[in-house]
Design an enzyme around this catalytic site. Structure first.
Site, mmCIF file in Angstrom:
data_model
loop_
_atom_site.group_PDB
_atom_site.id
_atom_site.type_symbol
_atom_site.label_atom_id
_atom_site.label_comp_id
_atom_site.label_asym_id
_atom_site.label_seq_id
_atom_site.Cartn_x
_atom_site.Cartn_y
_atom_site.Cartn_z
ATOM 1 N N HIS A 1 47.277 52.488 63.500
ATOM 2 C CA HIS A 1 46.161 53.425 63.307
ATOM 3 C C HIS A 1 46.270 54.572 64.289
ATOM 4 O O HIS A 1 46.689 54.385 65.431
ATOM 5 C CB HIS A 1 44.799 52.729 63.434
ATOM 6 C CG HIS A 1 44.643 51.872 64.658
ATOM 7 N ND1 HIS A 1 45.216 50.625 64.762
ATOM 8 C CD2 HIS A 1 44.001 52.085 65.830
ATOM 9 C CE1 HIS A 1 44.922 50.103 65.942
ATOM 10 N NE2 HIS A 1 44.194 50.977 66.612
ATOM 11 N N HIS B 1 43.926 57.214 66.273
ATOM 12 C CA HIS B 1 42.558 57.558 66.659
ATOM 13 C C HIS B 1 42.442 59.085 66.639
ATOM 14 O O HIS B 1 43.273 59.769 67.253
ATOM 15 C CB HIS B 1 42.270 57.102 68.094
ATOM 16 C CG HIS B 1 42.289 55.618 68.322
ATOM 17 N ND1 HIS B 1 41.151 54.862 68.401
ATOM 18 C CD2 HIS B 1 43.328 54.760 68.520
ATOM 19 C CE1 HIS B 1 41.478 53.593 68.642
ATOM 20 N NE2 HIS B 1 42.791 53.500 68.714
#
Ligand code: AMP
Length: 111
Positions: free
Chosen positions: A97, A99
């Site tokens: 992922h 951010h």
């Protein structure tokens, strides 16, 4: 073992989704570190950046483009895009992922 993010991709648990396309999903972080904190994840279950291969180069580029588009969508001009690779770097969910963090002044280097 499915991660919490694969459950979000599968629709098994809810998320505040701000972007959804064939390759990736972006949703608001449940514990935001800034006024805007969005996670951009591939639908492909890569563990982290180190798990990606040459074949994933286009996907990785797409994640960065989506990060920029989501930031623009949120009205952010200044923001940070970061990925934590490995537990020692702060990774707690083992599904890649990015951010996207913004909406306040961001210090450097991070702690
Ligand atoms: P990291 O520590 O880099 O692995 O980041 C994982 C992020 O996922 C943290 O910022 C968490 O707050 C966030 N998170 C964990 N569970 C959820 C969830 N169900 N929905 C949205 N964000 C989550």
């Amino acid at each position: 073992m499915p991660t919490i993010f694969s459950k979000i991709i599968d629709g098994d648990i809810p998320a505040d989704v701000v972007w959804d396309d064939a390759e990736c999903l972006a949703f608001r972080d449940i514990n935001p570190a800034a006024p805007t904190h969005i996670l951009v994840i591939p639908k492909k279950p890569l563990v982290n950046l180190a798990d990606a291969r040459d074949d994933d180069a286009a996907l990785l580029g797409h994640l960065l483009r989506v990060a920029a588009q989501v930031a623009a969508q949120e009205g952010l001009k200044d923001y940070r895009v970061v990925t934590n690779n490995g537990a020692g770097a702060g990774q707690s969910v083992f599904h890649l992922h990015l951010h996207v963090i913004g909406g306040r002044a961001l210090g450097w280097p991070p702690g």
